[in-house]
Scaffold this motif. Structure first.
Motif, PDB file in Angstrom:
ATOM      1  N   ARG A   1      10.054  -1.035  70.795  1.00 51.84           N
ATOM      2  CA  ARG A   1      11.124  -1.800  71.822  1.00 51.84           C
ATOM      3  C   ARG A   1      12.248  -1.848  71.104  1.00 51.84           C
ATOM      4  NH1 ARG A   1       9.142  -7.420  72.606  1.00 51.84           N
ATOM      5  NH2 ARG A   1       6.947  -6.318  72.656  1.00 51.84           N
ATOM      6  N   MET A   2      12.381  -2.175  70.047  1.00 49.94           N
ATOM      7  CA  MET A   2      13.637  -2.728  69.192  1.00 49.94           C
ATOM      8  C   MET A   2      14.235  -1.777  68.285  1.00 49.94           C
ATOM      9  SD  MET A   2      12.323  -6.822  68.894  1.00 49.94           S
ATOM     10  CE  MET A   2      13.796  -7.080  67.620  1.00 49.94           C
ATOM     11  N   GLY A   3      13.353  -0.825  67.755  1.00 49.57           N
ATOM     12  CA  GLY A   3      13.817   0.048  66.712  1.00 49.57           C
ATOM     13  C   GLY A   3      13.297  -0.598  65.306  1.00 49.57           C
ATOM     14  N   PHE A   4      13.160   0.315  64.450  1.00 50.32           N
ATOM     15  CA  PHE A   4      12.800  -0.143  63.066  1.00 50.32           C
ATOM     16  C   PHE A   4      13.817  -1.208  62.317  1.00 50.32           C
ATOM     17  CE2 PHE A   4      13.054   0.496  58.336  1.00 50.32           C
ATOM     18  CZ  PHE A   4      11.717  -0.021  57.950  1.00 50.32           C
TER      19      PHE A   4
ATOM     20  N   GLU B   1      11.355  11.998  73.645  1.00 47.33           N
ATOM     21  CA  GLU B   1      10.875  11.009  74.495  1.00 47.33           C
ATOM     22  C   GLU B   1      10.554   9.745  73.931  1.00 47.33           C
ATOM     23  OE1 GLU B   1       7.721  12.591  76.805  1.00 47.33           O
ATOM     24  OE2 GLU B   1       8.702  14.509  77.233  1.00 47.33           O
ATOM     25  N   GLU B   2      10.293   9.873  72.689  1.00 46.55           N
ATOM     26  CA  GLU B   2       9.757   8.653  72.056  1.00 46.55           C
ATOM     27  C   GLU B   2      10.764   8.692  70.553  1.00 46.55           C
ATOM     28  OE1 GLU B   2       7.994   6.065  72.440  1.00 46.55           O
ATOM     29  OE2 GLU B   2       6.568   6.730  74.214  1.00 46.55           O
ATOM     30  N   ARG B   3      11.862   8.446  70.596  1.00 48.95           N
ATOM     31  CA  ARG B   3      12.754   8.694  69.536  1.00 48.95           C
ATOM     32  C   ARG B   3      12.481   7.648  68.413  1.00 48.95           C
ATOM     33  NH1 ARG B   3      18.264  10.437  69.622  1.00 48.95           N
ATOM     34  NH2 ARG B   3      17.320  11.581  71.269  1.00 48.95           N
ATOM     35  N   ARG B   4      12.068   6.319  68.799  1.00 41.67           N
ATOM     36  CA  ARG B   4      11.881   5.575  67.645  1.00 41.67           C
ATOM     37  C   ARG B   4      10.598   5.806  66.988  1.00 41.67           C
ATOM     38  NH1 ARG B   4      14.143   0.589  71.584  1.00 41.67           N
ATOM     39  NH2 ARG B   4      16.208   0.590  70.799  1.00 41.67           N
ATOM     40  N   VAL B   5       9.578   6.408  67.634  1.00 46.24           N
ATOM     41  CA  VAL B   5       8.522   7.044  67.035  1.00 46.24           C
ATOM     42  C   VAL B   5       8.745   8.020  66.021  1.00 46.24           C
ATOM     43  CG1 VAL B   5       6.296   8.295  67.050  1.00 46.24           C
ATOM     44  CG2 VAL B   5       6.993   6.609  68.900  1.00 46.24           C
TER      45      VAL B   5
ATOM     46  N   CYS C   1       7.671  22.615  61.798  1.00 49.73           N
ATOM     47  CA  CYS C   1       6.636  21.488  61.645  1.00 49.73           C
ATOM     48  C   CYS C   1       7.384  20.403  61.167  1.00 49.73           C
ATOM     49  CB  CYS C   1       5.627  21.959  60.693  1.00 49.73           C
ATOM     50  SG  CYS C   1       4.433  23.396  61.251  1.00 49.73           S
ATOM     51  N   HIS C   2       8.400  20.476  60.304  1.00 48.62           N
ATOM     52  CA  HIS C   2       9.180  19.310  59.697  1.00 48.62           C
ATOM     53  C   HIS C   2       9.931  18.586  60.805  1.00 48.62           C
ATOM     54  CE1 HIS C   2      11.626  16.948  57.150  1.00 48.62           C
ATOM     55  NE2 HIS C   2      10.982  17.483  55.963  1.00 48.62           N
ATOM     56  N   PRO C   3       9.885  17.294  61.151  1.00 55.13           N
ATOM     57  CA  PRO C   3      10.653  16.678  62.204  1.00 55.13           C
ATOM     58  C   PRO C   3      12.267  16.747  61.880  1.00 55.13           C
ATOM     59  CG  PRO C   3       9.519  15.036  60.876  1.00 55.13           C
ATOM     60  CD  PRO C   3       8.990  16.451  60.319  1.00 55.13           C
ATOM     61  N   VAL C   4      12.745  16.624  60.694  1.00 54.15           N
ATOM     62  CA  VAL C   4      14.222  16.686  60.641  1.00 54.15           C
ATOM     63  C   VAL C   4      14.504  18.040  61.079  1.00 54.15           C
ATOM     64  CG1 VAL C   4      16.120  16.860  58.908  1.00 54.15           C
ATOM     65  CG2 VAL C   4      14.290  15.094  58.687  1.00 54.15           C
ATOM     66  N   LEU C   5      13.766  19.206  60.438  1.00 54.02           N
ATOM     67  CA  LEU C   5      14.385  20.467  60.885  1.00 54.02           C
ATOM     68  C   LEU C   5      14.226  20.898  62.252  1.00 54.02           C
ATOM     69  CD1 LEU C   5      12.935  22.306  57.831  1.00 54.02           C
ATOM     70  CD2 LEU C   5      15.229  21.493  58.008  1.00 54.02           C
ATOM     71  N   VAL C   6      13.302  20.325  62.924  1.00 54.39           N
ATOM     72  CA  VAL C   6      12.949  20.438  64.405  1.00 54.39           C
ATOM     73  C   VAL C   6      14.221  19.902  65.254  1.00 54.39           C
ATOM     74  CG1 VAL C   6      11.709  19.918  66.429  1.00 54.39           C
ATOM     75  CG2 VAL C   6      10.366  20.572  64.375  1.00 54.39           C
ATOM     76  N   VAL C   7      14.401  18.526  64.716  1.00 54.43           N
ATOM     77  CA  VAL C   7      15.687  18.061  65.598  1.00 54.43           C
ATOM     78  C   VAL C   7      16.837  18.965  65.057  1.00 54.43           C
ATOM     79  CG1 VAL C   7      17.345  16.171  65.403  1.00 54.43           C
ATOM     80  CG2 VAL C   7      14.725  15.694  65.274  1.00 54.43           C
ATOM     81  N   GLN C   8      17.243  19.240  64.064  1.00 55.57           N
ATOM     82  CA  GLN C   8      18.482  20.110  63.672  1.00 55.57           C
ATOM     83  C   GLN C   8      18.372  21.237  64.485  1.00 55.57           C
ATOM     84  OE1 GLN C   8      18.365  20.881  59.520  1.00 55.57           O
ATOM     85  NE2 GLN C   8      19.121  18.711  59.022  1.00 55.57           N
TER      86      GLN C   8
ATOM     87  N   VAL D   1       1.826  25.407  67.487  1.00 58.95           N
ATOM     88  CA  VAL D   1       2.657  24.947  68.761  1.00 58.95           C
ATOM     89  C   VAL D   1       2.301  23.598  69.029  1.00 58.95           C
ATOM     90  CG1 VAL D   1       2.861  25.450  71.232  1.00 58.95           C
ATOM     91  CG2 VAL D   1       3.127  27.330  69.728  1.00 58.95           C
ATOM     92  N   THR D   2       1.159  22.864  68.916  1.00 58.77           N
ATOM     93  CA  THR D   2       0.798  21.739  69.024  1.00 58.77           C
ATOM     94  C   THR D   2       1.509  20.779  68.109  1.00 58.77           C
ATOM     95  OG1 THR D   2      -1.501  22.326  69.742  1.00 58.77           O
ATOM     96  CG2 THR D   2      -1.069  20.247  69.047  1.00 58.77           C
ATOM     97  N   ILE D   3       1.795  21.181  66.978  1.00 62.76           N
ATOM     98  CA  ILE D   3       2.491  20.424  65.939  1.00 62.76           C
ATOM     99  C   ILE D   3       3.938  20.446  66.250  1.00 62.76           C
ATOM    100  CG2 ILE D   3       3.179  20.174  63.736  1.00 62.76           C
ATOM    101  CD1 ILE D   3       0.646  21.721  62.688  1.00 62.76           C
ATOM    102  N   LEU D   4       4.500  21.547  66.766  1.00 67.21           N
ATOM    103  CA  LEU D   4       5.751  21.433  67.010  1.00 67.21           C
ATOM    104  C   LEU D   4       6.230  20.529  68.374  1.00 67.21           C
ATOM    105  CD1 LEU D   4       8.888  22.765  67.183  1.00 67.21           C
ATOM    106  CD2 LEU D   4       7.824  24.624  68.647  1.00 67.21           C
ATOM    107  N   ARG D   5       5.292  20.861  69.266  1.00 69.99           N
ATOM    108  CA  ARG D   5       5.606  20.104  70.695  1.00 69.99           C
ATOM    109  C   ARG D   5       5.473  18.498  70.259  1.00 69.99           C
ATOM    110  NH1 ARG D   5       1.888  23.549  74.840  1.00 69.99           N
ATOM    111  NH2 ARG D   5       3.643  25.235  75.034  1.00 69.99           N
ATOM    112  N   TYR D   6       4.547  18.078  69.386  1.00 67.96           N
ATOM    113  CA  TYR D   6       4.617  16.571  69.054  1.00 67.96           C
ATOM    114  C   TYR D   6       5.874  16.105  68.463  1.00 67.96           C
ATOM    115  CZ  TYR D   6       3.240  12.732  66.014  1.00 67.96           C
ATOM    116  OH  TYR D   6       3.290  11.559  65.420  1.00 67.96           O
ATOM    117  N   HIS D   7       6.370  16.937  67.579  1.00 61.91           N
ATOM    118  CA  HIS D   7       7.722  16.526  66.968  1.00 61.91           C
ATOM    119  C   HIS D   7       8.966  16.585  67.938  1.00 61.91           C
ATOM    120  CE1 HIS D   7       6.233  15.810  63.127  1.00 61.91           C
ATOM    121  NE2 HIS D   7       5.541  16.922  62.907  1.00 61.91           N
TER     122      HIS D   7
END
Length: 204
Positions: A26-29, A105-109, A168-175, A93-99
């Motif tokens: 709700r508020m962010g970390f 959709e769940e930026r704070r997660v 699979c790495h969330p940082v690289l996925v975002v980049q 593909v399941t891992i990629l879609r999760y990140h």
């Protein structure tokens, strides 16, 4: 007459973690303090610190649970229908879609996962090891069924994980979020898996 059952330490830890996760979403970390978590629970901050030494430790617990949930999804796919190649590709593909979904959709997660990665790498390594073990199991099944040539499934699974870190790495996925990551992942895995497939003699 209502008799209140005393919570165990594990139950209290879980209640703190669940409440903290709701506030982080709700508020962010960064904007959530331990005092906020304590107030939401109706307890003192000192009591929260009895169960977690820091806010980061709470995030590590949340992250471990979310990663285990993702692992359960991957395990279901790997145990499902299809050839070993299809199941391995579907698992990644399941891992990629999760990140991707966490970021879009769940930026704070997504942010919580990054915090945990920075401060609790052991949990991430354990996650990678469990995924690697799942992949190795499918590779071993492929050897047994004659789909793959004999090889060391554990070593091959580590090679595959290393080659697919971009997906699979969330940082690289975002980049690379604007790229067709799924197509790249499928192509990369198909290329790697072809190197261990049993060569089939073409029909006359």
């Amino acid at each position: 007459m209502n008799i209140r059952v005393k919570e165990t330490a594990d139950e209290t830890r879980e209640r703190i973690a669940r409440t903290a996760e709701e506030l982080f979403r709700r508020m962010g970390f960064a904007k959530t303090a331990v005092a906020d978590i304590a107030a939401e629970l109706g307890m003192s901050a000192a009591n929260v610190y009895r169960f977690f030494p820091s806010k980061t430790a709470i995030v590590a617990t949340i992250c471990t649970r979310t990663l285990l949930e993702n692992e359960a999804q991957v395990a279901a796919v790997l145990a499902g229908e299809g050839t070993p190649q299809e199941r391995i590709i579907a698992g990644f593909v399941t891992i990629l879609r999760y990140h991707k979904e966490n970021f879009l959709e769940e930026r704070r997660v997504h942010d919580m996962v990054l915090v945990a990665m920075e401060n609790n790498w052991d949990a991430i390594e354990a996650h990678k090891a469990r995924i690697g073990g799942m992949i190795a199991k499918v590779l071993a099944e492929g050897i047994e069924s004659g789909v793959f040539v004999p090889h060391d499934p554990g070593m091959t699974s580590q090679i595959i994980l290393g080659a697919c870190v971009r997906y699979c790495h969330p940082v690289l996925v975002v980049q690379h979020i604007d790229e067709d990551l799924e197509a790249g992942l499928r192509a990369s895995l198909s290329f790697i898996l072809r190197s261990i497939e049993v060569e089939r003699t073409p029909l006359p």
